[in-house]
Design an enzyme around this catalytic site. Structure first.
Site, PDB file in Angstrom:
ATOM      1  N   ASP A  14       1.088  -1.383  -0.034  1.00 50.00           N
ATOM      2  CA  ASP A  14       0.508  -0.571   0.098  1.00 50.00           C
ATOM      3  C   ASP A  14       0.858   1.442  -0.054  1.00 50.00           C
ATOM      4  OD1 ASP A  14      -2.298   1.764   0.106  1.00 50.00           O
ATOM      5  OD2 ASP A  14      -1.727   1.745   2.201  1.00 50.00           O
ATOM      6  N   LEU A  15       0.613   2.578  -0.171  1.00 52.95           N
ATOM      7  CA  LEU A  15       0.987   3.846  -0.094  1.00 52.95           C
ATOM      8  C   LEU A  15       0.627   4.299   1.087  1.00 52.95           C
ATOM      9  CD1 LEU A  15       3.556   6.145  -1.516  1.00 52.95           C
ATOM     10  CD2 LEU A  15       0.980   6.676  -2.597  1.00 52.95           C
ATOM     11  N   ASP A  16       0.011   4.903   0.984  1.00 57.26           N
ATOM     12  CA  ASP A  16       0.017   5.855   2.407  1.00 57.26           C
ATOM     13  C   ASP A  16       0.423   4.399   3.802  1.00 57.26           C
ATOM     14  OD1 ASP A  16      -0.965   7.932   0.623  1.00 57.26           O
ATOM     15  OD2 ASP A  16      -3.276   8.005   0.750  1.00 57.26           O
ATOM     16  N   THR A  22       0.735  10.408   3.773  1.00 58.13           N
ATOM     17  CA  THR A  22       0.257  11.215   3.030  1.00 58.13           C
ATOM     18  C   THR A  22      -0.979  11.440   4.247  1.00 58.13           C
ATOM     19  OG1 THR A  22      -0.889  10.035   2.042  1.00 58.13           O
ATOM     20  CG2 THR A  22       1.323  10.505   0.866  1.00 58.13           C
ATOM     21  N   LYS A  50      -9.644   5.747   6.756  1.00 57.73           N
ATOM     22  CA  LYS A  50      -8.958   4.701   5.980  1.00 57.73           C
ATOM     23  C   LYS A  50      -8.370   3.743   4.957  1.00 57.73           C
ATOM     24  CE  LYS A  50      -4.974   4.658   8.790  1.00 57.73           C
ATOM     25  NZ  LYS A  50      -3.960   4.583   9.633  1.00 57.73           N
ATOM     26  N   GLY A  51      -7.694   3.066   3.860  1.00 58.28           N
ATOM     27  CA  GLY A  51      -7.801   2.412   3.209  1.00 58.28           C
ATOM     28  C   GLY A  51      -9.086   1.902   2.290  1.00 58.28           C
ATOM     29  N   ILE A  52      -9.802   3.249   2.696  1.00 57.99           N
ATOM     30  CA  ILE A  52     -11.320   3.193   1.069  1.00 57.99           C
ATOM     31  C   ILE A  52     -10.908   3.958  -0.483  1.00 57.99           C
ATOM     32  CG2 ILE A  52     -12.333   2.324   2.909  1.00 57.99           C
ATOM     33  CD1 ILE A  52     -13.775   4.604   3.274  1.00 57.99           C
ATOM     34  N   SER A 122      -2.066   0.496  -3.981  1.00 58.23           N
ATOM     35  CA  SER A 122      -2.857   1.851  -3.397  1.00 58.23           C
ATOM     36  C   SER A 122      -4.495   1.929  -4.138  1.00 58.23           C
ATOM     37  CB  SER A 122      -1.513   3.094  -3.520  1.00 58.23           C
ATOM     38  OG  SER A 122      -2.334   3.914  -3.200  1.00 58.23           O
ATOM     39  N   ALA A 123      -5.295   2.768  -2.710  1.00 59.78           N
ATOM     40  CA  ALA A 123      -6.199   3.614  -3.689  1.00 59.78           C
ATOM     41  C   ALA A 123      -6.219   4.691  -3.785  1.00 59.78           C
ATOM     42  CB  ALA A 123      -7.859   3.487  -2.181  1.00 59.78           C
ATOM     43  N   SER A 124      -4.926   5.204  -4.460  1.00 59.18           N
ATOM     44  CA  SER A 124      -4.750   6.678  -4.357  1.00 59.18           C
ATOM     45  C   SER A 124      -4.718   6.985  -5.410  1.00 59.18           C
ATOM     46  CB  SER A 124      -3.149   7.399  -3.288  1.00 59.18           C
ATOM     47  OG  SER A 124      -2.982   8.208  -4.158  1.00 59.18           O
ATOM     48  N   LYS A 153     -10.199  -1.488  -2.239  1.00 57.95           N
ATOM     49  CA  LYS A 153     -10.671  -2.333  -1.210  1.00 57.95           C
ATOM     50  C   LYS A 153     -11.750  -1.809  -0.098  1.00 57.95           C
ATOM     51  CE  LYS A 153      -5.607  -0.359  -1.090  1.00 57.95           C
ATOM     52  NZ  LYS A 153      -4.612  -0.545  -0.134  1.00 57.95           N
ATOM     53  N   GLU A 177       0.194  -3.472   4.800  1.00 57.44           N
ATOM     54  CA  GLU A 177      -1.085  -2.740   5.119  1.00 57.44           C
ATOM     55  C   GLU A 177      -1.215  -1.652   5.950  1.00 57.44           C
ATOM     56  OE1 GLU A 177      -3.589  -1.037   3.701  1.00 57.44           O
ATOM     57  OE2 GLU A 177      -3.991  -1.773   1.387  1.00 57.44           O
ATOM     58  N   ASP A 178      -1.521  -0.791   6.196  1.00 57.17           N
ATOM     59  CA  ASP A 178      -1.230   0.274   7.610  1.00 57.17           C
ATOM     60  C   ASP A 178      -3.003  -0.036   8.113  1.00 57.17           C
ATOM     61  OD1 ASP A 178      -2.165   1.941   5.304  1.00 57.17           O
ATOM     62  OD2 ASP A 178      -1.884   3.745   7.151  1.00 57.17           O
TER      63      ASP A 178
END
Length: 227
Positions: A14-16, A22, A50-52, A122-124, A153, A177-178
């Protein structure tokens, strides 16, 4: 090739909150939009996002209105998510390699030296921009745009697409993932889930570290081989 090496075909990040944090910029961008709409928004509520993806986040924010946001048309919602993204893009202009989280560059080096492909799920929709600003895009063998998958996600689609692009069997992939939704996506994809953060929140993960500085290829391999 050892059993540990056979058990790991790719690592998908994941990124964020995993490569860079971010989250503070997303928070400020959503807060700005929510305040314009007269909707209360604080850090506690922000945790739910977070994560969506962007539209799912907006739906949660609008859900606080008396009518649950039902008066907003799809076109209006799309305009609002575009406005939030504009806020966010302005805020992230200053992001550079100094904002890479501890231990991540070292892990990238280890993976590259070991010949383990690296993917991003990433969802971004700003992921590629951020990877360039962080100067880490060359490490990635696959970057999946969330627009290219049917479901975000916690559905597994984005992780499965990343594995496909990497030519890896999901059963032998590790996802990092976080967010709870992200961990759920990894598990639904049939992958080994590494969580970064609170072990209670990320209880569905196969292995949890409190922060990225505790991540290493050797330790990940040990846990994957022992499952």
């Amino acid at each position: 090739m050892s059993k540990e090496e056979q058990a790991l075909q790719a690592v998908i990040f994941d990124l964020d909150g995993v490569i860079t944090d971010t989250a503070k910029y997303h928070y400020e961008a959503w807060k700005q939009l929510a305040e314009e709409l007269g909707i209360p928004f604080d850090r506690e509520f922000n945790e739910q996002l977070k994560g969506i993806d962007r539209m799912a986040s907006l739906e949660k924010i609008l859900g606080q209105l008396p009518d649950g946001g039902t008066s907003f048309t799809l076109e209006h919602k799309q305009e609002l998510t575009a406005r939030k993204n504009g806020n966010y893009q302005q805020l992230i202009q200053a992001v550079d390699e100094s904002e890479i989280l501890p231990g991540i560059l070292e892990l990238f080096h280890e993976l590259k030296q070991a010949g383990v492909p690296i993917g991003l799920a990433s969802a971004s929709r700003n992921a590629e921009t951020l990877l360039r600003q962080l100067k880490v895009e060359s490490y990635f063998d696959a970057v999946v745009d969330p627009a290219s998958v049917a479901r975000g996600k916690p559905a597994p689609d984005i992780f499965l697409r990343a594995a496909e692009e990497l030519g890896a069997d999901p059963r032998y992939c590790v996802g990092v993932e976080d967010a709870e939704a992200g961990v759920q996506a990894i598990k639904s994809a049939g992958m080994f889930a590494v969580g970064v953060g609170d072990a209670e929140i990320l209880s569905n993960a196969d292995y949890v570290v409190p922060d990225t500085s505790k991540l290493s290829l050797a330790v990940i391999r040990q846990h994957v081989a022992a499952r």
